[in-house]
Design a protein around this motif. Structure first.
Motif, PDB file in Angstrom:
ATOM      1  N   LEU A   4      34.281  41.492  38.320  1.00 36.73           N
ATOM      2  CA  LEU A   4      33.554  40.563  39.181  1.00 36.73           C
ATOM      3  C   LEU A   4      34.121  39.151  39.139  1.00 36.73           C
ATOM      4  N   GLN A   5      35.281  38.994  38.532  1.00 42.95           N
ATOM      5  CA  GLN A   5      35.888  37.669  38.465  1.00 42.95           C
ATOM      6  C   GLN A   5      36.536  37.295  39.791  1.00 42.95           C
ATOM      7  N   THR A   6      36.452  36.022  40.108  1.00 39.23           N
ATOM      8  CA  THR A   6      37.095  35.517  41.319  1.00 39.23           C
ATOM      9  C   THR A   6      38.563  35.203  41.018  1.00 39.23           C
ATOM     10  N   ILE A   7      39.307  34.976  42.056  1.00 38.49           N
ATOM     11  CA  ILE A   7      40.702  34.551  41.902  1.00 38.49           C
ATOM     12  C   ILE A   7      40.740  33.254  41.096  1.00 38.49           C
ATOM     13  N   GLN A   8      39.821  32.361  41.373  1.00 41.58           N
ATOM     14  CA  GLN A   8      39.778  31.085  40.655  1.00 41.58           C
ATOM     15  C   GLN A   8      39.551  31.298  39.154  1.00 41.58           C
ATOM     16  N   MET A   9      38.658  32.205  38.794  1.00 41.24           N
ATOM     17  CA  MET A   9      38.402  32.504  37.379  1.00 41.24           C
ATOM     18  C   MET A   9      39.636  33.128  36.727  1.00 41.24           C
ATOM     19  N   LEU A  10      40.283  34.023  37.448  1.00 40.90           N
ATOM     20  CA  LEU A  10      41.492  34.659  36.921  1.00 40.90           C
ATOM     21  C   LEU A  10      42.620  33.644  36.760  1.00 40.90           C
ATOM     22  N   HIS A  11      42.683  32.683  37.663  1.00 37.59           N
ATOM     23  CA  HIS A  11      43.679  31.612  37.566  1.00 37.59           C
ATOM     24  C   HIS A  11      43.384  30.730  36.346  1.00 37.59           C
ATOM     25  N   ALA A  12      42.122  30.389  36.137  1.00 39.31           N
ATOM     26  CA  ALA A  12      41.746  29.562  34.986  1.00 39.31           C
ATOM     27  C   ALA A  12      42.051  30.262  33.667  1.00 39.31           C
ATOM     28  N   ALA A  13      41.991  31.594  33.672  1.00 39.78           N
ATOM     29  CA  ALA A  13      42.293  32.384  32.475  1.00 39.78           C
ATOM     30  C   ALA A  13      43.781  32.701  32.357  1.00 39.78           C
ATOM     31  N   ILE A  16      46.321  34.893  36.884  1.00 36.17           N
ATOM     32  CA  ILE A  16      46.989  34.716  38.179  1.00 36.17           C
ATOM     33  C   ILE A  16      47.556  33.301  38.224  1.00 36.17           C
ATOM     34  N   ALA A  17      48.827  33.197  38.550  1.00 38.78           N
ATOM     35  CA  ALA A  17      49.527  31.918  38.548  1.00 38.78           C
ATOM     36  C   ALA A  17      49.326  31.145  39.858  1.00 38.78           C
ATOM     37  N   GLU A  18      49.510  29.844  39.755  1.00 41.40           N
ATOM     38  CA  GLU A  18      49.372  28.954  40.914  1.00 41.40           C
ATOM     39  C   GLU A  18      50.325  29.351  42.038  1.00 41.40           C
ATOM     40  N   ASP A  19      51.562  29.711  41.690  1.00 38.46           N
ATOM     41  CA  ASP A  19      52.527  30.079  42.723  1.00 38.46           C
ATOM     42  C   ASP A  19      52.093  31.332  43.483  1.00 38.46           C
ATOM     43  N   GLU A  20      51.367  32.229  42.820  1.00 38.14           N
ATOM     44  CA  GLU A  20      50.867  33.431  43.494  1.00 38.14           C
ATOM     45  C   GLU A  20      49.759  33.083  44.488  1.00 38.14           C
ATOM     46  N   ILE A  21      48.919  32.133  44.110  1.00 34.90           N
ATOM     47  CA  ILE A  21      47.857  31.696  45.021  1.00 34.90           C
ATOM     48  C   ILE A  21      48.487  31.048  46.242  1.00 34.90           C
TER      49      ILE A  21
END
Length: 87
Positions: A4-13, A16-21
């Motif tokens: 149930l994690q969002t992309i933003q939560m996965l990025h903070a953890a 998921i890297a900034e370049d992927e977003i």
């Protein structure tokens, strides 16, 4: 079980890297959305569904008289708030 994690939560953890977003935003804006977007972590996201599910992005992106520079932050917000599938 669905993650149930969002992309933003996965990025903070740092999953998921900034370049992927950034790449996912560009993929949407360039129309490369026939398949779910796949992140290196194995998460995948239907970019069209993510934008359609975000009220501000859906309305703003659908406007013909709005340029890409103005659409980009709305698409990014929709992607950051979306909940990707794992695997």
């Amino acid at each position: 079980m669905t993650d149930l994690q969002t992309i933003q939560m996965l990025h903070a953890a740092n999953v998921i890297a900034e370049d992927e977003i950034d790449a996912s935003v560009e993929a949407f804006l360039n129309g490369a959305v026939s398949e779910p977007y796949r992140f290196r972590s194995g998460h995948r996201l239907n970019l069209i569904k993510a934008v359609r599910s975000h009220p501000g992005a859906q309305e703003f992106v659908g406007r013909a008289n709005v340029g890409t520079l103005l659409k980009r932050p709305f698409v990014r917000a929709a992607i950051l708030q979306a909940r990707p599938l794992k695997g």
